[in-house]
Every structure is written in C-alpha cells, then in structure tokens.
Motif scaffolding. Structure first.
Motif, PDB file in Angstrom:
ATOM      1  N   PHE A 122       0.113   0.039 -10.732  1.00 48.56           N
ATOM      2  CA  PHE A 122      -0.322   0.557  -9.434  1.00 48.56           C
ATOM      3  C   PHE A 122      -1.727   1.138  -9.527  1.00 48.56           C
ATOM      4  N   TRP A 173      -4.530  -0.509  -7.147  1.00 50.60           N
ATOM      5  CA  TRP A 173      -4.854   0.301  -5.973  1.00 50.60           C
ATOM      6  C   TRP A 173      -5.894   1.383  -6.221  1.00 50.60           C
ATOM      7  N   GLU A 174      -6.289   1.557  -7.492  1.00 53.16           N
ATOM      8  CA  GLU A 174      -7.327   2.543  -7.787  1.00 53.16           C
ATOM      9  C   GLU A 174      -8.570   1.918  -8.399  1.00 53.16           C
ATOM     10  N   THR A 219       0.833  -1.208   0.000  1.00 59.56           N
ATOM     11  CA  THR A 219       0.000   0.000   0.000  1.00 59.56           C
ATOM     12  C   THR A 219       0.865   1.253   0.000  1.00 59.56           C
ATOM     13  N   PHE A 257      -7.108   6.295  -4.233  1.00 56.28           N
ATOM     14  CA  PHE A 257      -6.745   5.011  -3.624  1.00 56.28           C
ATOM     15  C   PHE A 257      -7.974   4.302  -3.059  1.00 56.28           C
ATOM     16  N   TYR A 300       2.412   2.443  -3.222  1.00 58.59           N
ATOM     17  CA  TYR A 300       1.490   3.204  -4.079  1.00 58.59           C
ATOM     18  C   TYR A 300       1.624   4.701  -3.792  1.00 58.59           C
TER      19      TYR A 300
END
Length: 211
Positions: A112, A116-117, A14, A78, A17
């Motif tokens: 990423f 993460w999005e 995490t 995020f 990111y």
C-alpha cells in the motif's frame, strides 16, 4: 472472548489505503485482532459490468479532492498514482502467501505504501513484488512459485466468493461478528459495535399457514 475485526481489501482501492491505517487505533483500543481478507475487486467489477473510470468527470475530480482532504486530516502521505487503475490479483495472491508465513499485515503495509505513497505501480506485477518479499526475509523465487500456484489462485477465488456470499459489494468492508460496515468512514460505528455488540440474530420459526 477475543474480539475480531475482519477486513476485506484490495490494493487498487483508494479507500482501502485509508482503512488500513484508520482501523489500527480502533483495534488497539479494544484489544481486537484485525483479520484481513484479500478481495479481487477487478473480478467483482467485471462480474457487475462496472467500469471504474467511466463516471462523470466532475465526480472523479471531487473524489480526488476529497481523498486529499482525508490525507491531510490524518497526516498520511497519500498521493494518486499515475497508473490507475491497475491489475491487483498478483498482489492479492502475494498476501495469501505471506499469510502462511505470518507476514501478511507487514506485506500489506509495504504494498500500500509503495502504490499509494510512492507512485510505484510495479507492485501490480510479480517483478515489483519480489523485492518486497526479499525485504520481509522471504525467498523471492519461492514467493513467485507460490503466488503462481493453483492452490493460491483458488484461495483468492475462495476469499472473494466468500465475501460476495456475505454481502460484500466493495472495499473496504469490515465485519464485527455478523455486523457489516462498508467504507473508510465507518470507524466510529465499528468502535461502537466493539463496545456494545449487537445481540446475535435469532431465526424465528416460520408461522404455520392458516388452514
């Protein structure tokens, strides 16, 4: 002299990111180049007998709240993916392939963002990475061949072991020269180091034993 910021990262982190985004304005301010190093955190965790999710629930809950605070503060889209943790070695090897093609940073930003999005865990596998290769103008079949090659596998081992030898124990970790900075919340220290570098360490000769 060119200023270099070395950046050890893993897609499954995490904090990597956030670091990916937060290091960019620091580098821009100093005209520095960010040199990425994929670091196989899963391998390191297994070596250390550490299980990521086997922590107190209150700690895990607090960590998630804290991550959303960071996202809000820096206006980043995020979100915690539904599949977490996941295997990341194919994605890490993919970065090494893209390094050869001069597309490493673009590739990192895309994987990423996907995970993460957009909650897209397919980037943990080759089938999910090949469309990204195509988007970057890379033949997906050739990308797959290289990702699965022994040479690229050995390169990832070399990158990870090299990080361990330097003292890297987690990601994100940054180096400016010999100075190591761990975590997404070390940007001010990196800024300071780039402004006023720590003098190189001098190895003093051992004092002769008294006779």
């Amino acid at each position: 002299m060119e200023k270099i910021i070395e950046f050890y990262w893993d897609l499954g982190s995490t904090n990597s990111y956030f670091a990916l985004h937060l290091i960019k304005p620091v580098a821009k301010k100093h005209g520095a180049t960010v040199v990425p190093h994929p670091f196989n955190l899963g391998y390191v965790f297994r070596k250390q007998n550490y299980v990521l999710m086997e922590e107190p629930k209150v700690k895990l809950r607090s960590r998630k709240i804290d991550l959303m605070r960071w996202a809000k503060r820096y206006n980043l889209p995020f979100q915690m993916p539904k599949k977490f943790p996941m295997k990341t070695s194919p994605a890490l090897r993919g970065a090494l392939v893209m390094r050869r093609l001069g597309k490493e940073w673009e590739y990192m930003e895309k994987i990423f963002a996907a995970y993460w999005e957009r909650n897209d865990a397919s980037v943990g596998e080759l089938d999910g990475l090949k469309p990204i290769a195509t988007d970057l103008g890379v033949d997906p079949a050739e990308f797959e061949r290289l990702v699965e090659s022994d040479q690229i596998r050995h390169e990832l081992i070399f990158e990870t072991d090299g990080g361990l030898e330097r003292g890297v124990f987690g990601v994100p970790t940054f180096f400016v020269g010999e100075e190591m900075f761990w975590g997404k919340d070390r940007m001010e220290f990196i800024d300071d180091e780039l402004t006023s570098p720590t003098p190189p360490r001098v190895r003093r000769p051992a004092t002769p034993a008294a006779v």
